[in-house]
Write a protein that holds these residues in place. Structure first.
Motif, short mmCIF file in Angstrom:
data_model
loop_
_atom_site.label_atom_id
_atom_site.label_comp_id
_atom_site.label_asym_id
_atom_site.label_seq_id
_atom_site.Cartn_x
_atom_site.Cartn_y
_atom_site.Cartn_z
N HIS A 1 0.84 -1.20 0.00
CA HIS A 1 0.00 0.00 0.00
C HIS A 1 0.88 1.25 0.00
N SER A 2 0.54 2.20 -0.84
CA SER A 2 1.20 3.51 -0.77
C SER A 2 0.55 4.30 0.37
N VAL A 3 1.19 5.42 0.72
CA VAL A 3 0.60 6.27 1.76
C VAL A 3 -0.79 6.73 1.33
N ALA A 4 -0.92 7.06 0.06
CA ALA A 4 -2.23 7.51 -0.45
C ALA A 4 -3.27 6.40 -0.33
N ASP A 5 -2.85 5.15 -0.60
CA ASP A 5 -3.77 4.01 -0.44
C ASP A 5 -4.25 3.91 1.01
N ILE A 6 -3.30 4.05 1.90
CA ILE A 6 -3.63 3.90 3.33
C ILE A 6 -4.60 5.00 3.75
N VAL A 7 -4.33 6.21 3.32
CA VAL A 7 -5.22 7.34 3.65
C VAL A 7 -6.62 7.05 3.13
N ARG A 8 -6.69 6.63 1.87
CA ARG A 8 -8.00 6.39 1.25
C ARG A 8 -8.76 5.29 2.01
N GLU A 9 -8.04 4.23 2.30
CA GLU A 9 -8.68 3.09 2.97
C GLU A 9 -9.22 3.48 4.35
N LEU A 10 -8.42 4.22 5.09
CA LEU A 10 -8.84 4.60 6.45
C LEU A 10 -9.97 5.62 6.40
N LEU B 1 -13.00 3.57 5.70
CA LEU B 1 -13.34 2.70 6.83
C LEU B 1 -13.97 3.48 7.98
N PHE B 2 -13.42 4.65 8.27
CA PHE B 2 -13.90 5.41 9.43
C PHE B 2 -14.79 6.58 9.03
N ASP B 3 -15.16 6.59 7.77
CA ASP B 3 -16.08 7.60 7.27
C ASP B 3 -15.63 9.01 7.67
N THR B 4 -14.41 9.31 7.29
CA THR B 4 -13.85 10.61 7.66
C THR B 4 -13.02 11.13 6.50
N GLN B 5 -12.50 12.35 6.67
CA GLN B 5 -11.67 12.94 5.61
C GLN B 5 -10.55 13.76 6.23
N GLY B 6 -9.55 14.05 5.41
CA GLY B 6 -8.50 14.97 5.84
C GLY B 6 -7.52 14.38 6.84
N VAL C 1 -1.49 10.63 8.82
CA VAL C 1 -0.88 9.38 8.35
C VAL C 1 0.58 9.63 7.98
N GLN C 2 0.83 10.69 7.25
CA GLN C 2 2.21 10.98 6.83
C GLN C 2 3.10 11.21 8.05
N SER C 3 2.57 11.88 9.05
CA SER C 3 3.37 12.17 10.24
C SER C 3 3.75 10.87 10.96
N LEU C 4 2.81 9.93 11.02
CA LEU C 4 3.12 8.64 11.66
C LEU C 4 4.14 7.85 10.84
N ILE C 5 3.98 7.90 9.51
CA ILE C 5 4.94 7.22 8.63
C ILE C 5 6.34 7.83 8.81
N ASP C 6 6.39 9.15 8.91
CA ASP C 6 7.68 9.82 9.11
C ASP C 6 8.30 9.41 10.44
N GLU C 7 7.46 9.39 11.47
CA GLU C 7 7.99 9.01 12.78
C GLU C 7 8.47 7.56 12.77
#
Lengths: 98, 390
Positions: free
Chosen positions: A62-71, A74-79, A84-90
Motif C-alpha cells: 500500500h502507498s501512503v495515499a492508499d492507506i489514507v484512502r482506505e482509512l 473505513l472510518f467515514d472521515t476525511q482529511g 498518516v504521513q506524520s506517523l509514517i515519518d515518525e
C-alpha cells in the motif's frame, strides 16, 4: 580484519513509496492491554488505535495515499493525510519501517 | 454511599498486566565476571525449575498479559531444554529474547533455536580488546564471542551487543562501538555498571571518574551523529553520578516479573536479599496470585509505602522513588528514598562512594566464583523499563 563480513547496512533512506514494517519488528494485538503493540528486541511500543490502523497497512503493497484512502473510507472521515504521513515519518525515523 | 457495601478498605488500583517476564533459567555460567549482578551467596539458592515447570510459568504469565520474554541467567545455553522452552514461548505469542555470553551458541544450536522461533539475541562483550575481555570474565572467550556474533547474523537475528562499562573500559568506548559496527549489531547497549551482586562487592575497583564518563558520553554522541540509525547506541545512565534516581523496574510490581532459577518470583531480579519480603515460589502459588496479591509484589507497589522526601515529591510518579535494592544496600532501609537522589538525606554516601573509590582499592578484585553454583556473566538487565508509547 574480517574479510568475510558483509558491508554494514545503509542508514535508513527517506520515507519509501510503499511503506513496509521492518522484519525486525512484530506487530501484535495484546488482549490484556486491549491494544496493538510493536515488539522489538527487549522493548515494546504501545500503539494508540490510529497508529495501529496505519501500521497494520504498512505491508509493502500500500502507498501512503492508499492507506489514507482506505482509512478515510473505513472510518467515514476525511482529511487524515497529514496525520498518516506524520506517523509514517515518525516510524521511518524510529526504524519501524523499511 | 448508595449501592456500596465495602467502604472499609482504601481504593487500591488493581495492578496492570506484567508485560515483561524474565526467566532466569539458571545461575550456572562458564564466565566469572567481576560485575555480575547474580547473587553472591549462591549456595543459598535452591534447585532449578524443570522444563515442565518453566512451561507452566510461561503459560500463566502469558495469560496475564506478559509479551516480552527474556531467557537469562546465568548462561541460559547451559540448559539443554532451551530450544524446547523457546518453541513453547513463541507458540504462546511471546517476543523471545536470548541474553547470552555466547558460550554454547554453536552453529548447530543456533539453527535449532532459529527453528524454534527465537526472535532476538543479546550478546555480551566485556571490552573491545581480548586482554580486557578475558581478564574481566576470567575466561578466554573474546574470539569465541566474535565467532558467535557472526553466527547470530548468519541466522538473521537482530543483535543487541551489550558491554558493561566501568573505569577499566570506559576509555575504550569508541573501539567498542567500532566493534559493534564491524559485527553488524543493530543495537549497542553501553551499560554503565550498576552496583548489585558482584559489582557491589567490586564497587571501588569498577567506579569510574566523572571525567571518564563525560568523555565516553561525548564519544558516544559523536558516533550517534555519524552513524545515524545503523546501530542504535544506548548509554545506560550511570546513576551514581546523577542527581535523580532511575525509574527502577518502571515501578515495583508495575510491568516486570522475574522468576529466579529456583522458582522464586521477584518484582526485581535483585530482590532476593531485601529484608521482609516473602518471595513466593511458583511451585506453590499461581502466577496471577503472585502478581496481584502476594506480599512481595505489593510491598512497594504504588506510593503508600513511600517516606519523605519521596512522599511529597513532585517527581515521585516519574522515578517511583528509585531502586529499592539500592536504598536497602546503602541506607539499610528498603523503603527509603534511593540515595542516588540528591534529595535523600543519605545522598552523601553515594558521593563518598564516588570520591573515595580510588583510595580503597587495597582489597583485590573478586571474580565470580563457581564454588557453589556458578552464576551469570553480566549485569545486562537494565533496571529500567523498555516500554514506550505512541
Amino acid at each position: 580484519m574480517q574479510p568475510d563480513i558483509a558491508p554494514p547496512s545503509p542508514a535508513y533512506a527517506a520515507p519509501p513509496g510503499l511503506p513496509q514494517l521492518s522484519r525486525r519488528l512484530r506487530l501484535q494485538y495484546e488482549a490484556a492491554q486491549t491494544r496493538w503493540v510493536l515488539l522489538y528486541p527487549e522493548g515494546m511500543v504501545q500503539l494508540n488505535d490510529s497508529a495501529a490502523e496505519i501500521l497494520r497497512r504498512c505491508d509493502g503493497r500500500h502507498s501512503v495515499a492508499d492507506i489514507v484512502r482506505e482509512l478515510e473510507t473505513l472510518f467515514d472521515t476525511q482529511g487524515i493525510a497529514a496525520q498518516v504521513q506524520s506517523l509514517i515519518d515518525e516510524g521511518t525515523q524510529r526504524g519501524w519501517l523499511d | 454511599m448508595a449501592g456500596s457495601t465495602d467502604t472499609s478498605a482504601p481504593t487500591v488500583q488493581p495492578p496492570g498486566p506484567p508485560l515483561w517476564l524474565l526467566a532466569e533459567l539458571t545461575y550456572r555460567c562458564p564466565l566469572h565476571c567481576v560485575f555480575c549482578y547474580n547473587p553472591t551467596e549462591l549456595e543459598r539458592t535452591g534447585a532449578e525449575l524443570s522444563t515442565a515447570q518453566w512451561v507452566d510459568v510461561m503459560r500463566q504469565a502469558r495469560a496475564l498479559g506478559a509479551a516480552q520474554l527474556g531467557f537469562s541467567g546465568g548462561e541460559p545455553l547451559v540448559r539443554d531444554d532451551l530450544e524446547e522452552l523457546v518453541q513453547e514461548a513463541r507458540r504462546l505469542g511471546y517476543y523471545t529474547n536470548l541474553l547470552t555470553s555466547g558460550v554454547g551458541l554453536t552453529a548447530e544450536r543456533a539453527r535449532r533455536l532459529k527453528d524454534a522461533g527465537l526472535d532476538h539475541v543479546q550478546l555480551s562483550f566485556q571490552d573491545s580488546t581480548r586482554e580486557m575481555n578475558d581478564f574481566l570474565s576470567h575466561t578466554k572467550t573474546f574470539e569465541l564471542k566474535k565467532r558467535v556474533a557472526r553466527i547470530i547474523k548468519e541466522h538473521d537475528w537482530p543483535m543487541v551487543m551489550n558491554c558493561v562499562l566501568h573505569r577499566h573500559n570506559l576509555p575504550h568506548v569508541g573501539a567498542i562501538i567500532d566493534m559493534a559496527l564491524e559485527l553488524e549489531a543493530e543495537y549497542l547497549e553501553l551499560a554503565n555498571t550498576q552496583y548489585y551482586g558482584w559489582a557491589w562487592r567490586n564497587r571501588d575497583h569498577l567506579m569510574p571518574t566523572r571525567a571518564q564518563l563525560e568523555q565516553a558520553e561525548a564519544v558516544v554522541q559523536s558516533y550517534r551523529e555519524r552513524i545515524g540509525n545503523r546501530c542504535r547506541l544506548l548509554f545506560v545512565v550511570p546513576d551514581y553520578f546523577e542527581e535523580r534516581p532511575k525509574a527502577c523496574m518502571n515501578g515495583w510490581g508495575s510491568v516486570f516479573l522475574s522468576i529466579a532459577p529456583d522458582g522464586l518470583a521477584m518484582p526485581c531480579h535483585n530482590a532476593r536479599d531485601l529484608p521482609g519480603l516473602q518471595l513466593p515460589d511458583v511451585r506453590e502459588h499461581a502466577i496471577a496470585d503472585i502478581w496481584q496479591r502476594s506480599q512481595a509484589f505489593n510491598a512497594y507497589r504504588g506510593e503508600d509505602w513511600m517516606q519523605e522526601p519521596c512522599r511529597s515529591c513532585s517527581e515521585r510518579q516519574k522515578d517511583f522513588g528509585g531502586c529499592r535494592c539500592q536504598a536497602f544496600m546503602v541506607t539499610g532501609d528498603a523503603a527509603a528514598t534511593d540515595p542516588v537522589c540528591s534529595k535523600s538525606p543519605m545522598h552523601e554516601r553515594i558521593v563518598q562512594f564516588r570520591e573515595q573509590a580510588a583510595t580503597r582499592r587495597q582489597i583485590p578484585i573478586v571474580f565470580r566464583s563457581n564454588a557453589a553454583a556458578p552464576a551469570g556473566d553480566r549485569n545486562i538487565i537494565k533496571k529500567g523499563s523498555g516500554i514506550d508509547a505512541c
